[in-house]
Scaffold this motif. Structure first.
Motif, PDB file in Angstrom:
ATOM      1  N   LEU A 159      68.161  67.143  64.030  1.00 26.45           N
ATOM      2  CA  LEU A 159      68.470  66.448  62.813  1.00 26.45           C
ATOM      3  C   LEU A 159      69.948  66.651  62.308  1.00 26.45           C
ATOM      4  O   LEU A 159      70.403  65.589  61.999  1.00 26.45           O
ATOM      5  CB  LEU A 159      67.508  66.424  62.045  1.00 26.45           C
ATOM      6  CG  LEU A 159      66.149  65.640  62.321  1.00 26.45           C
ATOM      7  CD1 LEU A 159      64.927  66.143  61.276  1.00 26.45           C
ATOM      8  CD2 LEU A 159      66.206  64.129  62.596  1.00 26.45           C
ATOM      9  N   ARG A 197      68.482  60.248  65.112  1.00 23.20           N
ATOM     10  CA  ARG A 197      68.049  59.622  63.782  1.00 23.20           C
ATOM     11  C   ARG A 197      66.538  58.623  64.270  1.00 23.20           C
ATOM     12  O   ARG A 197      66.686  57.441  64.528  1.00 23.20           O
ATOM     13  CB  ARG A 197      68.932  58.439  63.147  1.00 23.20           C
ATOM     14  CG  ARG A 197      70.259  59.229  62.605  1.00 23.20           C
ATOM     15  CD  ARG A 197      70.048  59.975  61.367  1.00 23.20           C
ATOM     16  NE  ARG A 197      70.976  60.549  60.619  1.00 23.20           N
ATOM     17  CZ  ARG A 197      71.347  61.760  61.034  1.00 23.20           C
ATOM     18  NH1 ARG A 197      70.582  62.739  61.798  1.00 23.20           N
ATOM     19  NH2 ARG A 197      72.450  62.349  60.278  1.00 23.20           N
ATOM     20  N   GLY A 239      63.995  57.680  62.651  1.00 25.31           N
ATOM     21  CA  GLY A 239      63.230  56.945  61.604  1.00 25.31           C
ATOM     22  C   GLY A 239      62.358  57.872  61.072  1.00 25.31           C
ATOM     23  O   GLY A 239      61.685  58.822  61.106  1.00 25.31           O
ATOM     24  N   TRP A 240      62.376  57.310  59.462  1.00 28.49           N
ATOM     25  CA  TRP A 240      61.626  58.131  58.609  1.00 28.49           C
ATOM     26  C   TRP A 240      60.246  58.343  58.843  1.00 28.49           C
ATOM     27  O   TRP A 240      59.603  59.535  58.670  1.00 28.49           O
ATOM     28  CB  TRP A 240      61.828  57.454  57.329  1.00 28.49           C
ATOM     29  CG  TRP A 240      61.093  56.303  56.768  1.00 28.49           C
ATOM     30  CD1 TRP A 240      61.654  55.022  56.843  1.00 28.49           C
ATOM     31  CD2 TRP A 240      59.929  56.280  56.126  1.00 28.49           C
ATOM     32  NE1 TRP A 240      60.559  54.463  56.557  1.00 28.49           N
ATOM     33  CE2 TRP A 240      59.449  54.803  56.092  1.00 28.49           C
ATOM     34  CE3 TRP A 240      58.973  57.317  55.903  1.00 28.49           C
ATOM     35  CZ2 TRP A 240      58.218  54.620  55.730  1.00 28.49           C
ATOM     36  CZ3 TRP A 240      57.605  56.621  55.546  1.00 28.49           C
ATOM     37  CH2 TRP A 240      57.363  55.594  55.186  1.00 28.49           C
ATOM     38  N   ARG A 241      59.488  57.276  59.200  1.00 28.36           N
ATOM     39  CA  ARG A 241      58.086  57.616  59.722  1.00 28.36           C
ATOM     40  C   ARG A 241      57.862  58.596  60.911  1.00 28.36           C
ATOM     41  O   ARG A 241      56.811  59.434  60.647  1.00 28.36           O
ATOM     42  CB  ARG A 241      57.765  56.155  60.169  1.00 28.36           C
ATOM     43  CG  ARG A 241      57.339  55.338  58.845  1.00 28.36           C
ATOM     44  CD  ARG A 241      56.761  53.862  59.355  1.00 28.36           C
ATOM     45  NE  ARG A 241      55.715  53.723  59.814  1.00 28.36           N
ATOM     46  CZ  ARG A 241      54.414  53.871  59.197  1.00 28.36           C
ATOM     47  NH1 ARG A 241      54.385  53.397  57.833  1.00 28.36           N
ATOM     48  NH2 ARG A 241      53.256  53.936  59.795  1.00 28.36           N
ATOM     49  N   VAL A 252      59.829  61.278  61.402  1.00 26.18           N
ATOM     50  CA  VAL A 252      60.045  62.404  60.981  1.00 26.18           C
ATOM     51  C   VAL A 252      58.970  62.810  60.073  1.00 26.18           C
ATOM     52  O   VAL A 252      58.642  63.976  60.226  1.00 26.18           O
ATOM     53  CB  VAL A 252      61.351  62.513  60.338  1.00 26.18           C
ATOM     54  CG1 VAL A 252      61.782  63.698  59.675  1.00 26.18           C
ATOM     55  CG2 VAL A 252      62.713  62.066  61.366  1.00 26.18           C
ATOM     56  N   ALA A 253      58.383  61.824  59.373  1.00 26.40           N
ATOM     57  CA  ALA A 253      57.336  62.146  58.373  1.00 26.40           C
ATOM     58  C   ALA A 253      56.077  62.586  59.156  1.00 26.40           C
ATOM     59  O   ALA A 253      55.307  63.679  58.852  1.00 26.40           O
ATOM     60  CB  ALA A 253      57.079  61.052  57.336  1.00 26.40           C
ATOM     61  N   CYS A 276      56.586  66.164  60.487  1.00 27.72           N
ATOM     62  CA  CYS A 276      56.137  67.117  59.147  1.00 27.72           C
ATOM     63  C   CYS A 276      54.934  67.192  58.957  1.00 27.72           C
ATOM     64  O   CYS A 276      54.331  68.430  58.779  1.00 27.72           O
ATOM     65  CB  CYS A 276      57.025  66.610  58.256  1.00 27.72           C
ATOM     66  SG  CYS A 276      58.752  66.741  58.309  1.00 27.72           S
TER      67      CYS A 276
END
Length: 292
Positions: free
Chosen positions: A113, A119, A121-123, A125-126, A129
Motif C-alpha cells: 500500500l 489501491r 479499495g477500502w472494503r 483493505v478493511a 484488517c
C-alpha cells in the motif's frame, strides 16, 4: 475476485495441514535440515516434469527472469523452512504459526500500500484488517509468560516474528515474479523448489546417515508436505495474478485458524475458545473481502 478467493481459501487449508505434518517431525537441527530436504525433493520430483511439459508446449520460452526469480525465491524459502522448523522444535505450533503468519501479511500489506502503491479499495483493505484482527485474537496469550528457554513465549514470539519477516519478503518477491515479470506459477514454483533442493543437497548429503532414519520415522509427513506444499503455493501464485497482493497476503493466513484448531485437537495445545473466536473474526473478514 470470487474465483481467486476460492483458490486462496483452498490453499489455506492445504497450508495448515502440511504445517501440522511439519510439527509432527521430531529431531535436532541436523534432522530438521534432512527432513526439509526430503520433502523438497518430493515436491521437485512432482513439479519439475509438469513444468517441463508446460515449457515445451510454450516453445521453451527462456529469459533471465526465469533464472533470477526462482533463485532469489529459493534462498528466501530455504531461510523460511529452516527457521520455521526450528521454531516448531522449540515452541508451540499454536504460537509460532499464528505469529509468523500474522507478521508476514502485516508487513506485506504495508509495503504494497505504501511503497508499491496498490489501491484495492477500502472494503477489501478493511476485510484484510479484520482478518489480521482475527489472527491477533488467535495468537494472543493471556496469563503469565515464560521468559526464555525452549518452549517459552519469548522463544515462540522470536521465531514467529523472524519467520514472518521472511514470509513478507518472499511474498512480495513472488508477486513481482508472477505479476511484473509474468512468469508462469507452475514453472516458477518448480524452478524454485528445484533450486531449494539443490542448494540444500550438500548439507543433507553431509548427514547422509540420517536420511534413512528420518524417512523411517516421517515417511508419511514427507510425502504429505511434498504434495500439499506446492499445491498450496501454486494456488496462491495463480490468485496473485488477478487479486492484489495486499489482499492475498492476509487472506491466505486464514490457514492460521485451521492450524490453531488442529494444534488444539491433535497436540492438546490450550485456549480452544480463543481459537474459535479468532476463527469467527477471520471468517467475517473473508466475508467482507468477498463482497468488496
Amino acid at each position: 475476485m470470487l474465483g481467486a478467493l476460492g483458490l486462496v481459501i483452498a490453499a489455506a487449508v492445504f497450508h495448515a495441514v502440511w504445517n501440522i505434518a511439519a510439527k509432527r517431525h521430531e529431531g535436532d537441527d541436523a534432522d530438521s535440515l534432512v527432513f526439509v530436504w526430503c520433502y523438497l525433493a518430493v515436491s521437485a520430483v512432482l513439479c519439475v516434469p509438469l513444468a517441463l511439459v508446460e515449457l515445451g508446449a510454450g516453445g521453451w520460452p527462456m529469459s533471465w527472469h526465469l533464472l533470477a526469480g526462482p533463485l532469489v525465491a529459493a534462498v528466501l524459502h530455504i531461510a523460511y523452512s529452516l527457521t520455521l522448523q526450528r521454531g516448531y522444535a522449540r515452541a508451540e505450533l499454536g504460537l509460532v504459526y499464528p505469529v509468523a503468519r500474522g507478521v508476514g501479511p502485516v508487513l506485506t500489506m504495508a509495503f504494497a500500500l505504501l511503497v508499491v502503491g496498490e489501491r484495492p479499495g477500502w472494503r477489501a483493505v478493511a476485510g484484510g484488517c479484520v482478518v489480521l484482527a482475527g489472527i491477533v485474537v488467535t495468537a494472543w496469550r493471556p496469563g503469565p509468560r515464560r521468559a526464555g528457554g525452549p518452549g517459552s513465549t519469548r522463544t515462540g514470539l522470536g521465531y514467529g516474528a523472524l519467520t514472518g519477516v521472511i514470509i513478507a519478503s518472499y511474498t512480495l518477491w513472488d508477486n513481482h515474479s508472477v505479476v511484473a515479470w509474468g512468469l508462469s506459477p507452475l514453472t516458477y514454483f518448480a524452478a524454485t523448489v528445484l533450486g531449494q533442493t539443490l542448494l540444500l543437497a550438500p548439507g543433507a548429503l553431509r548427514r547422509v546417515e540420517r536420511i534413512r532414519p528420518v524417512l523411517r520415522r516421517n515417511r508419511r509427513e514427507v510425502v504429505l508436505i511434498g504434495v500439499l506444499s506446492p499445491l498450496a503455493y501454486i494456488l496462491v501464485l495463480v490468485a496473485m495474478q488477478t487479486m492484489p497482493v495486499s489482499i492475498v497476503a492476509p487472506l491466505r493466513e486464514s490457514s492460521i485458524i485451521i492450524g490453531s484448531l488442529l494444534a488444539w485437537w491433535l497436540f492438546r495445545e490450550p485456549h480452544p475458545v480463543r481459537r474459535i473466536a479468532g476463527a469467527a473474526v477471520v471468517l467475517a473478514g473473508i466475508g467482507v473481502i468477498a463482497t468488496a
